[in-house]
Structure formats: C-alpha cells, structure tokens
Design a protein around this motif. Structure first.
Motif, PDB file in Angstrom:
ATOM      1  N   ARG A 269       0.824  -1.211   0.000  1.00 20.69           N
ATOM      2  CA  ARG A 269       0.000   0.000   0.000  1.00 20.69           C
ATOM      3  C   ARG A 269       0.856   1.259   0.000  1.00 20.69           C
ATOM      4  O   ARG A 269       0.398   2.329  -0.392  1.00 20.69           O
ATOM      5  CB  ARG A 269      -0.937  -0.012   1.212  1.00 20.69           C
ATOM      6  CG  ARG A 269      -1.851  -1.223   1.230  1.00 20.69           C
ATOM      7  CD  ARG A 269      -2.836  -1.183   2.365  1.00 20.69           C
ATOM      8  NE  ARG A 269      -3.958  -0.289   2.079  1.00 20.69           N
ATOM      9  CZ  ARG A 269      -4.985  -0.107   2.890  1.00 20.69           C
ATOM     10  NH1 ARG A 269      -5.026  -0.727   4.042  1.00 20.69           N
ATOM     11  NH2 ARG A 269      -5.963   0.710   2.565  1.00 20.69           N
ATOM     12  N   SER A 270       2.094   1.148   0.445  1.00 28.51           N
ATOM     13  CA  SER A 270       2.999   2.296   0.433  1.00 28.51           C
ATOM     14  C   SER A 270       3.706   2.471  -0.910  1.00 28.51           C
ATOM     15  O   SER A 270       4.481   3.410  -1.088  1.00 28.51           O
ATOM     16  CB  SER A 270       4.048   2.135   1.536  1.00 28.51           C
ATOM     17  OG  SER A 270       4.854   0.996   1.295  1.00 28.51           O
ATOM     18  N   GLY A 271       3.458   1.561  -1.858  1.00 23.53           N
ATOM     19  CA  GLY A 271       4.053   1.672  -3.176  1.00 23.53           C
ATOM     20  C   GLY A 271       5.295   0.828  -3.388  1.00 23.53           C
ATOM     21  O   GLY A 271       5.844   0.782  -4.493  1.00 23.53           O
ATOM     22  N   GLU A 272       5.750   0.133  -2.352  1.00 22.38           N
ATOM     23  CA  GLU A 272       6.918  -0.740  -2.501  1.00 22.38           C
ATOM     24  C   GLU A 272       6.539  -1.943  -3.373  1.00 22.38           C
ATOM     25  O   GLU A 272       5.447  -2.502  -3.249  1.00 22.38           O
ATOM     26  CB  GLU A 272       7.385  -1.222  -1.130  1.00 22.38           C
ATOM     27  CG  GLU A 272       8.529  -2.231  -1.185  1.00 22.38           C
ATOM     28  CD  GLU A 272       8.751  -2.936   0.134  1.00 22.38           C
ATOM     29  OE1 GLU A 272       9.641  -3.805   0.179  1.00 22.38           O
ATOM     30  OE2 GLU A 272       8.019  -2.641   1.108  1.00 22.38           O
ATOM     31  N   ARG A 273       7.475  -2.355  -4.228  1.00 25.02           N
ATOM     32  CA  ARG A 273       7.257  -3.523  -5.074  1.00 25.02           C
ATOM     33  C   ARG A 273       8.362  -4.540  -4.832  1.00 25.02           C
ATOM     34  O   ARG A 273       9.524  -4.171  -4.676  1.00 25.02           O
ATOM     35  CB  ARG A 273       7.243  -3.130  -6.547  1.00 25.02           C
ATOM     36  CG  ARG A 273       6.070  -2.223  -6.916  1.00 25.02           C
ATOM     37  CD  ARG A 273       6.053  -1.911  -8.394  1.00 25.02           C
ATOM     38  NE  ARG A 273       4.930  -1.059  -8.740  1.00 25.02           N
ATOM     39  CZ  ARG A 273       4.640  -0.661  -9.974  1.00 25.02           C
ATOM     40  NH1 ARG A 273       5.405  -1.064 -10.996  1.00 25.02           N
ATOM     41  NH2 ARG A 273       3.602   0.121 -10.193  1.00 25.02           N
ATOM     42  N   PHE A 274       7.984  -5.811  -4.794  1.00 21.18           N
ATOM     43  CA  PHE A 274       8.979  -6.865  -4.611  1.00 21.18           C
ATOM     44  C   PHE A 274       8.439  -8.156  -5.206  1.00 21.18           C
ATOM     45  O   PHE A 274       7.242  -8.274  -5.508  1.00 21.18           O
ATOM     46  CB  PHE A 274       9.324  -7.055  -3.123  1.00 21.18           C
ATOM     47  CG  PHE A 274       8.158  -7.486  -2.268  1.00 21.18           C
ATOM     48  CD1 PHE A 274       7.891  -8.835  -2.050  1.00 21.18           C
ATOM     49  CD2 PHE A 274       7.322  -6.546  -1.669  1.00 21.18           C
ATOM     50  CE1 PHE A 274       6.828  -9.236  -1.265  1.00 21.18           C
ATOM     51  CE2 PHE A 274       6.257  -6.942  -0.866  1.00 21.18           C
ATOM     52  CZ  PHE A 274       6.013  -8.285  -0.670  1.00 21.18           C
ATOM     53  N   ASP A 275       9.314  -9.133  -5.369  1.00 19.34           N
ATOM     54  CA  ASP A 275       8.961 -10.441  -5.910  1.00 19.34           C
ATOM     55  C   ASP A 275       9.226 -11.511  -4.862  1.00 19.34           C
ATOM     56  O   ASP A 275      10.200 -11.430  -4.102  1.00 19.34           O
ATOM     57  CB  ASP A 275       9.773 -10.753  -7.170  1.00 19.34           C
ATOM     58  CG  ASP A 275       9.463  -9.808  -8.316  1.00 19.34           C
ATOM     59  OD1 ASP A 275       8.371  -9.210  -8.300  1.00 19.34           O
ATOM     60  OD2 ASP A 275      10.309  -9.682  -9.213  1.00 19.34           O
ATOM     61  N   ASP A 276       8.348 -12.507  -4.815  1.00 25.15           N
ATOM     62  CA  ASP A 276       8.504 -13.659  -3.932  1.00 25.15           C
ATOM     63  C   ASP A 276       8.312 -14.931  -4.756  1.00 25.15           C
ATOM     64  O   ASP A 276       7.488 -14.944  -5.680  1.00 25.15           O
ATOM     65  CB  ASP A 276       7.459 -13.641  -2.819  1.00 25.15           C
ATOM     66  CG  ASP A 276       7.995 -13.072  -1.518  1.00 25.15           C
ATOM     67  OD1 ASP A 276       9.210 -12.859  -1.427  1.00 25.15           O
ATOM     68  OD2 ASP A 276       7.186 -12.841  -0.604  1.00 25.15           O
TER      69      ASP A 276
END
Length: 470
Positions: A269-276
């Motif tokens: 929701r804060s705009g951080e993007r990551f992959d798992d």
C-alpha cells in the motif's frame, strides 16, 4: 523446505494456512492480504461503553456443517460457543407497510391453509402454493434459475413475498438470476423424496426434532467474543507457529513462472514492489481478481460470478423503545415490491444472548441487493436516517436509536448465476492442467457461508500439498 503462498487473508485463506501447518509436510507459508486486516467480511463491532458485541458482517455459522465446529474445537474455543435464543422464533415479512408473520413450514412453504393468512398471501396466492402438492413430478434436467423453479412449483405470489426475500436475501441477489444447483439443491432432493415441496414441508414440521424444542443446539452458532475472535485466534496460531509470514497491505499484482516454481509480483500500500517465489499457492480471492492475477501464466476460464455491494446499519435503542410483542422477533424481511431502502433486519439482541445488556435492543439492518441498491449511494448519516425511519415506521418504535454504525462491503456478496457449478469445475480443471500446484477457493466458488469457506480453504491446501509432494 517447500514454500506455499496463500493469497487472501479472509477466513478461507486463514483456514488454508492452518491446514498447511497441521500437515506433516515440511512447508513454510507466506500469506498476502491486500487490506490492512485479516478476516475479510468477518467484522465484529465491540463497544465496551455500551456493552455490545455485534457483527457488521456474517453473524453466525451453520452448525450442521462440520467445518464450523471442527474449526472452533481445533482452536480450543468449544466452551465459547453461543446458540440462538429459542424464544426468538418469530420472523416477519413486510407487506403493504405492515409486519406479517412468515408462513409456518420449512422455508416458509405452507402445508395447510392455517400456515399463512392475508395480507401476506392472498387466498388465491396461498391456494396456488398449496396446489403444488398436486403438480406432476417434473424436475429440471439441468441447472435453472432458483426463481423459475420455485415459481413453477409454488406460484409467483409466494415467490415474491416469501421465497425471494428469504432465499435470495442470503445472497443479496435476484432470485430469477440465481442458480438452483449452486444455492438450494436440497429443494430438488426434497421434491424427489416427498413428491412435492408442500409434502416435504409438512413432513419436516411433523418430525420429532422439530417437535422437541430445545432438544439440541440451534441451527446457527457463534462465539461469545464475536466471530472476529475466531479470526484473532487463527491469526495467533499462525504467528506462534514461526512458519508463517503474514504480509498485510500487500497485493499480488501478477504471477509468473520461475522454473518449476511461481514468482509472485507484489505491491504494498505504500508503493513498494517486490517479488517472492513459491512452490505452490492457494488463491483465496474473488474469481475475477484471481483471473486477472493469473493472466500472465494462462487464461483462467471465467466463473462469471456477480459480486453485489451491500451495507449493514447497526441501530442501538433503549429496550423501552419497543413493545413486548417484539421480544420474540428474530427479524423481518422486506420483499422487493415494498420499495424500501432496507432489505431485511436481524434483531440481534433478541436472537443472541451475548450481544447486549438487557437494557438495550440492537437491530441490524441490511441495505443493497442486486437490482435494488440505490440506497447504497447515500452518505452514512442519510443511510442511518432512512434505516431508522423505516424500522420505526414498521415497529412503532417510541424512541430514536442512541448509537449507530454503518459498515459497507464493496462487491462482497457472490451471486451464483445459472450454470455456476459447471463454470467452476471448468476453471478448476484448467488450473490443475496448467498450474498443478495451485488451487482456488472462497465464497465466489462453492458456498458463501463461513463453514463452506473454511472447508474450501482446507481442501485447497490439501490439493497443493499433494501436488508439491508428487
């Protein structure tokens, strides 16, 4: 160690997580929930200064479905189970602005002329419903609309003033668009067993279990702290396991492949993007959201489930606002022709012993159903005013509510259209073929009740475990 992703932190996803932990498999779990809370539609309002505990979302679980008690017992909450008050047995239906008792009989299906009386059903409408017992035993070969089936058996008037508000009300749906096989398949079983719905209603009314009031636990159950207590206990179990990572405010935007595993592309929701990465996944979100999320992998067949927006309005009154004749009320239903803002009410303090002190009456009004949801556009204060005015006009309330709360559910209630189960089966088969270690589950697929969702989450977890172990 294998890694399993669970997408969706409603009760379906939570049940899937617990099932994954309870297995002998050596797995770690990551749970993604797009909102900032777990539990989905399960929301309990607790106001200590009033002493009230009332549900904003689902208010109970069907006791006869074993997944409900199995979950409660597994969480160590069996001593917290609360049943409905047996004395709160009267359900009313509005006709021409008046409260009329619902016809006696199973699901309001009359079995003799004394079961209903005008003005709820006219003499002609009651006679038409009772004539169903003499109709030939002609059952549909395939799925049909629930409304079409009931109209052919019991007539238009019974459907409009009893069947539609009662049965379609569970789904906030349109009875003429809902699937018979996905919503009330037991009606077909009753006709096959007894020859007609009227005969079935008579047999059920005469059964020993119906005659012996109080002989067993009520049909619906909850727990003393509200249904949110179950969600909280589930979340505690996950956190204490040390094998589950809970990511709130994390929306899975897409899923792609990474060798034999899957890569989850997540945005917070804060705009951080990551992959798992994960070896398998339980997808416990709405069908249209699952379809969009999986599109980079393959085109999941469309289940085509309409999701209806609704709202609940909790109205708290002094007990003196109502006469003693309503103390036995469990609530009232509002047929579409009445044209009211509210579609039904539940008299929570009459129905449940844990909701409020004896000095208060707590009523929950429902707003919004398919094709009749204009009132949802009103601001909260106006929605409260409309709901309170309609409740007051119908009941003759002598006082205004002393406390109110509106809770809105955007596109939250699945409406299963004709052919729904076939579309679900096709989607599940396509997912197994393209992504064998994934499974979908939740209210949009095979049942909207909390026990249905729990069971779906558990079965999905079992499927994923079997696939990643294969």
């Amino acid at each position: 160690m294998k890694r399993v992703a669970v997408v969706g932190g409603g009760i379906t996803g939570l049940a899937a997580c617990l099932r994954l932990l309870s297995s002998d498999a050596n797995v770690r779990v990551v749970l993604y929930e797009a909102s900032d809370r777990l539990g989905g539609r399960v929301q309990t309002i607790r106001e200590p200064h009033l002493g009230i505990t009332v549900e904003a979302g689902p208010d109970s679980m069907l006791a006869r479905k074993p997944a409900a008690m199995r979950l409660i017992e597994a969480l160590g909450m069996a001593d917290d189970v609360v049943s409905t008050r047996p004395e709160a047995s009267e359900t009313y239906i509005v006709r021409d602005g008046s409260l009329c008792p619902m016809p006696k009989g199973y699901l309001g299906i009359p079995f003799d002329p004394s079961c209903a009386r005008p003005p709820l059903l006219s003499e002609a409408g009651l006679a038409r419903a009772l004539a169903e017992e003499r109709l030939p035993l002609e059952l549909p070969a395939d799925d049909v609309a629930l409304g079409a089936f009931l109209r052919s058996r019991l007539g238009d008037e019974w459907v409009s003033y009893v069947g539609e508000p009662l049965m379609a009300g569970i789904y906030a749906g349109d009875i003429d668009r809902l699937s018979l096989l996905a919503t009330w398949p037991s009606l077909l079983d009753l006709v096959r067993q007894h020859g007609s719905l009227v005969a079935a209603s008579r047999a059920i009314a005469a059964s020993p279990s119906r005659r012996q009031a109080g002989s067993s636990r009520s049909a619906f159950i909850t727990v003393r702290g509200g249904l949110a207590s179950i969600v909280e206990r589930m979340a505690d179990r996950l956190a204490q396991s040390g094998r589950v990572e809970i990511r709130l405010g994390a929306r899975v935007q897409a899923v792609t492949r990474r060798g034999p595993a899957y890569r989850f592309h997540v945005e917070t929701r804060s705009g951080e993007r990551f992959d798992d990465d994960a070896d398998g996944a339980v997808i416990a979100i709405a069908p249209q959201d699952a379809r969009a999320m999986l599109r980079p992998l393959f085109e999941l067949p469309d289940v085509d489930t309409h999701h209806q927006s609704t709202a609940t309005v909790v109205l708290v009154y002094a007990r003196t606002a109502f006469g003693p004749d309503l103390a036995r009320a469990s609530g009232f239903l509002v047929p579409r022709p009445e044209g009211m803002a509210i579609t039904a009410t539940t008299w929570m303090s009459s129905k449940w012993p844990h909701v409020s002190p004896e000095s208060l009456t707590v009523i929950r009004a429902y707003v919004g159903r398919r094709g009749q949801d204009e009132a949802l556009a009103l601001p909260d204060d106006e929605l409260v005013r409309r709901a309170a005015n309609e409740v007051g006009r119908l009941t003759g309330a002598r006082e205004h509510p002393i406390w109110t709360r509106v809770t809105r559910f955007s596109e939250a209630m699945p409406n299963y259209g004709v052919g729904h189960l076939g579309r679900v089966a096709r989607a599940e088969a396509a997912l197994r073929a393209s992504c064998p270690s994934m499974a979908v589950a939740g209210a949009g697929y095979r049942g909207v009740g909390l026990p249905d969702c729990v069971e779906q989450g558990e079965r999905a977890a079992d499927h994923v475990l079997a696939a990643i172990d294969a």
